[in-house]
Write a protein that holds these residues in place. Structure first.
Motif, PDB file in Angstrom:
ATOM      1  N   LYS A   2       0.856  -1.181   0.000  1.00  0.00           N
ATOM      2  CA  LYS A   2       0.000   0.000   0.000  1.00  0.00           C
ATOM      3  C   LYS A   2       0.894   1.233   0.000  1.00  0.00           C
ATOM      4  O   LYS A   2       1.796   1.354   0.811  1.00  0.00           O
ATOM      5  N   HIS A 142       3.855  -0.986   3.722  1.00  0.00           N
ATOM      6  CA  HIS A 142       3.134   0.284   3.846  1.00  0.00           C
ATOM      7  C   HIS A 142       4.141   1.427   3.702  1.00  0.00           C
ATOM      8  O   HIS A 142       4.955   1.671   4.601  1.00  0.00           O
ATOM      9  N   ASP A 187      -2.746   0.701  -4.306  1.00  0.00           N
ATOM     10  CA  ASP A 187      -2.340  -0.669  -4.005  1.00  0.00           C
ATOM     11  C   ASP A 187      -1.502  -1.213  -5.147  1.00  0.00           C
ATOM     12  O   ASP A 187      -1.794  -0.933  -6.325  1.00  0.00           O
ATOM     13  N   GLU A 189      -0.493  -4.843  -6.507  1.00  0.00           N
ATOM     14  CA  GLU A 189      -0.779  -6.275  -6.374  1.00  0.00           C
ATOM     15  C   GLU A 189      -0.534  -6.986  -7.696  1.00  0.00           C
ATOM     16  O   GLU A 189      -0.992  -6.521  -8.745  1.00  0.00           O
TER      17      GLU A 189
END
Length: 205
Positions: A2, A142, A187, A189
């Motif tokens: 994130k 993060h 995000d 991913e």
């Protein structure tokens, strides 16, 4: 992963609508905004803070870091676009400055053209591409990046399409506004970026 992209607090030059030097400091309002932002990040997981080393971003990052007790790593890839020296300290409404930028914009698709010592559209895009490769290589889950309005927009544009055009970037610039200390969340991913939140500034009331 994130990624939190944050624009710095209001600077003294922002408040006067002037093109600013690297040493432009936060205004009193900007310090207040950064403190509100820091309080908000008390409830948001952050593993590391990357920040532009320009003074207004550095001061914002330091206020956040003091509250959440995280390390700051200064990264020049996060710096704001470098404007021509001729416009520094001048009003964004100055007719001569407006004409100068019209000339720059008309050459945005030419990677070899510069008015003087500024970063071109191509230069900024390349820097955003390098930044994303750097972020994607990190192991933290993060990441908070403190950056600037033009660079933040370019980062998102490059996420959408690595070889973004000058025309698309200009449309994005006009449509997607940024507020000082606004939070943009992305995000990463399976090798792809996803925009979750744009310019959240609820902490400002």
């Amino acid at each position: 992963m994130k990624l939190y992209l944050v624009r710095h607090g209001e600077s003294e030059y922002n408040a006067e609508e002037l093109y600013q030097p690297p040493t432009s400091k936060l205004s009193e309002k900007g310090v207040e905004q950064a403190n509100f932002l820091a309080q908000r990040f008390q409830s948001i997981p952050v593993d590391v803070i990357f920040s532009s080393s320009l003074t207004r971003a550095k001061e914002t990052a330091e206020i956040i870091a003091k509250v959440i007790q995280k390390e700051i790593v200064y990264e020049d890839l996060l710096a704001e676009i470098k404007r021509p020296s001729e416009v520094i300290g001048k009003s964004k409404k100055d007719p001569e400055v407006i004409e100068l930028f019209k000339q720059i914009d008309s050459h945005a698709d030419d990677p070899n053209w510069h008015y003087s010592d500024e970063e071109s559209f191509t230069d900024l895009k390349k820097r955003a591409q390098e930044l994303l490769l750097f972020i994607e290589s990190r192991q933290e889950e993060h990441i908070l990046c403190v950056t600037h309005g033009a660079m933040l927009r370019m980062i998102i544009c490059v996420m959408l399409h690595s070889d973004v055009s000058a025309e698309f970037y200009q449309r994005f610039w006009n449509f997607f506004r940024t507020r000082n200390t606004g939070i943009t969340v992305c995000d990463y991913e399976d090798g792809e970026w996803h925009l979750v939140t744009w310019n959240d500034h609820a902490h400002l009331g």
